[in-house]
Design an enzyme around this catalytic site. Structure first.
Site, PDB file in Angstrom:
ATOM      1  N   LYS A 155     -11.099  12.971   5.041  1.00 42.42           N
ATOM      2  CA  LYS A 155     -10.205  14.145   5.676  1.00 42.42           C
ATOM      3  C   LYS A 155      -9.489  14.302   6.093  1.00 42.42           C
ATOM      4  CE  LYS A 155     -11.080   9.769   8.432  1.00 42.42           C
ATOM      5  NZ  LYS A 155     -10.358   8.155   9.389  1.00 42.42           N
ATOM      6  N   ARG A 182      -8.261   5.558  -9.980  1.00 41.80           N
ATOM      7  CA  ARG A 182      -8.764   6.218 -10.780  1.00 41.80           C
ATOM      8  C   ARG A 182      -9.221   7.533  -9.998  1.00 41.80           C
ATOM      9  NH1 ARG A 182     -14.055   5.225 -13.762  1.00 41.80           N
ATOM     10  NH2 ARG A 182     -12.543   4.735 -15.304  1.00 41.80           N
ATOM     11  N   HIS A 192      -6.196   7.566 -19.874  1.00 42.26           N
ATOM     12  CA  HIS A 192      -7.212   5.986 -19.106  1.00 42.26           C
ATOM     13  C   HIS A 192      -6.472   4.682 -20.010  1.00 42.26           C
ATOM     14  CE1 HIS A 192      -9.980   3.474 -18.334  1.00 42.26           C
ATOM     15  NE2 HIS A 192     -11.584   3.954 -17.975  1.00 42.26           N
TER      16      HIS A 192
HETATM   17  C1  NCD Z   1     -14.777   6.112 -19.306  1.00 43.10           C
HETATM   18  C2  NCD Z   1     -13.623   6.752 -18.723  1.00 43.10           C
HETATM   19  O1  NCD Z   1     -14.216   6.474 -17.317  1.00 43.10           O
HETATM   20  O2  NCD Z   1     -13.608   7.695 -18.811  1.00 43.10           O
HETATM   21  N1  NCD Z   1     -15.228   5.021 -19.320  1.00 43.10           N
HETATM   22  C3  NCD Z   1     -14.760   3.766 -18.304  1.00 43.10           C
HETATM   23  O3  NCD Z   1     -13.318   3.688 -18.379  1.00 43.10           O
HETATM   24  N2  NCD Z   1     -15.655   2.327 -19.746  1.00 43.10           N
HETATM   25  C4  NCD Z   1     -15.533   6.732 -20.357  1.00 43.10           C
HETATM   26  C5  NCD Z   1     -16.543   7.771 -19.744  1.00 43.10           C
HETATM   27  O4  NCD Z   1     -17.173   7.729 -18.703  1.00 43.10           O
HETATM   28  O5  NCD Z   1     -17.312   8.355 -20.596  1.00 43.10           O
END
Ligand code: NCD
Length: 306
Positions: free
Chosen positions: A82, A103, A131
Site C-alpha cells: 500500500k 530481510r 547478511h
Molecule cells: C543466501 C542469501 O539469502 O543471501 N541464502 C541464505 O540466507 N542462506 C544466499 C543466496 O540466496 O544465494
C-alpha cells in the site's frame, strides 16, 4: 540501556562474536537446557524477500528458546504494497514484539529500519549488501569443522559482486590471524572495491580460474549467481554456470578441505558431491539454528554465560 541491533558483522566486537560461538556450542550440546530462556518473548520475522533457511532457522531458534513468533514471508502480505515505508512498518511492529529479524531487497534497508526500531533489529539480508547471521553461522561452521578461525586459505567462488553472504564473511574473517582469501569469479562478478578496500593487499588474490587454486584451499565457499539482482537476464544466463564443483573436480582439493554454501544451490555444486565428507553445506544449516539461538539470547540480554 541502548537497544542493540545487528546490521553488519562488525556491529559485534570480536569478544562478543567469540562469546556467541561458545554459547552456540553449549546450546548444541544441550538444547533442552535453553528451552525456557525466552518464555514470554515475541519475535517478528519480517521477510520482504524469499527465504527458506534464514526465516525458518530464526523461527525454529525462537521456538526452541520458548519464545513465540509473528511475521510475514513475502512483501505481498504486508502494507508495503500500500506504499508504507520500511520505517513506519518497523516502528509499528516494534510496539508489538521484543525483537525483529528483517530481510529486504534494498541494500541499506536494515540500517534505516534499525533507526526506527524500539527493539533489537537483526538484518537477515539487505539486498546485495550484508547478511551477518549467515556469517555467524559460517564462523561457527569453520570453527567446529576446521578446529579454529585462524590460519586458513579461504576460496570464495561465484557471484562475489551481488552475494551478500561473501561480503559479510570477508568483513568478519579478516579480523582473525593468518587468513588469506582467494576471490574466484568471472570478471563481471568480482568482489566490490568497498569490501577489498578494507583488506591489506597481502590478504587476498583474485582469479577467474577455480581449478588453478583448488589445491591451495582449506575452505571453498561456493555461491549462487544471484539472478534476482541482474538487470540483464542474458548476462545472468551467460554467467550462471561459470563454476561447478563436482566429485571429479574435488579430487584436486586437499583431503580435509571443506565445501560450504549458504544455500540454496542451483548448479554450482553437483549433487554427486553431497556424500563426500568434505561437503558440509547441510551441516552448516544446523549450525545456523544454534547460532541464531545464541544471538537472540544476547540481544534480549539473557544470561549468555549459562
Ligand atoms: C543466501 C542469501 O539469502 O543471501 N541464502 C541464505 O540466507 N542462506 C544466499 C543466496 O540466496 O544465494
Amino acid at each position: 540501556m541502548n537497544t542493540r541491533h545487528l546490521i553488519k558483522p562488525n556491529d559485534l566486537s570480536i569478544e562478543e562474536t567469540n562469546q556467541l560461538l561458545e554459547l552456540a556450542d553449549r546450546i548444541s550440546l544441550n538444547p533442552a537446557r535453553y528451552a525456557h530462556v525466552c518464555d514470554g518473548n515475541l519475535m517478528a520475522t519480517l521477510f520482504f524477500e524469499p527465504s527458506t533457511r534464514t526465516r525458518l532457522s530464526f523461527e525454529s531458534a525462537m521456538n526452541r528458546l520458548g519464545g513465540r513468533i509473528v511475521g510475514f514471508a513475502g512483501a505481498d502480505s504486508s502494507s508495503s504494497t500500500k506504499g508504507e515505508t520500511i520505517s513506519d512498518t518497523v516502528k509499528t511492529v516494534s510496539n508489538y514484539v521484543d525483537i525483529i529479524a528483517m530481510r529486504h531487497p534494498q541494500a541499506g534497508s536494515a540500517e534505516i529500519a534499525s533507526k526506527a526500531s524500539f527493539v533489537p533489529l537483526i538484518n537477515a539480508g539487505d539486498g546485495d549488501n550484508q547478511h551477518p547471521t549467515q556469517t555467524l553461522t559460517d564462523l561457527l561452521t569453520i570453527k567446529n569443522l576446521k578446529g579454529s578461525l585462524e590460519n586458513h586459505v579461504i576460496g570464495l567462488c561465484g557471484d562475489l559482486k551481488y552475494g551478500r553472504t561473501v561480503h559479510s564473511l570477508v568483513k568478519a574473517m579478516s579480523n582473525y590471524e593468518g587468513i588469506k582469501f582467494i576471490f574466484i569469479s568471472p570478471d563481471e562478478l568480482r568482489m566490490p572495491d568497498s569490501i577489498k578496500d578494507g583488506l591489506d593487499k597481502s590478504m587476498y588474490e583474485e582469479t577467474d580460474n577455480l581449478e588453478s587454486v583448488l589445491g591451495d584451499l582449506d575452505v571453498l565457499y561456493m555461491t549462487r549467481v544471484q539472478r534476482e539482482r541482474f538487470d540483464d537476464i542474458d548476462e545472468y544466463e551467460r554467467l550462471k554456470d561459470s563454476y561447478i564443483i563436482n566429485s571429479e573436480k574435488i579430487k584436486y582439493a586437499k583431503s580435509d578441505m571443506i565445501v560450504m554454501h549458504p544455500l540454496p544451490r542451483v548448479n554450482e555444486i553437483s549433487t554427486d558431491l553431497d556424500d563426500d565428507d568434505r561437503a558440509v553445506y547441510f551441516k552448516q544449516t544446523k549450525f545456523g539454528m544454534y547460532m541464531r539461538m545464541a544471538l537472540i539470547m544476547m540481544l534480549l540480554n539473557k544470561d549468555i554465560n549459562m
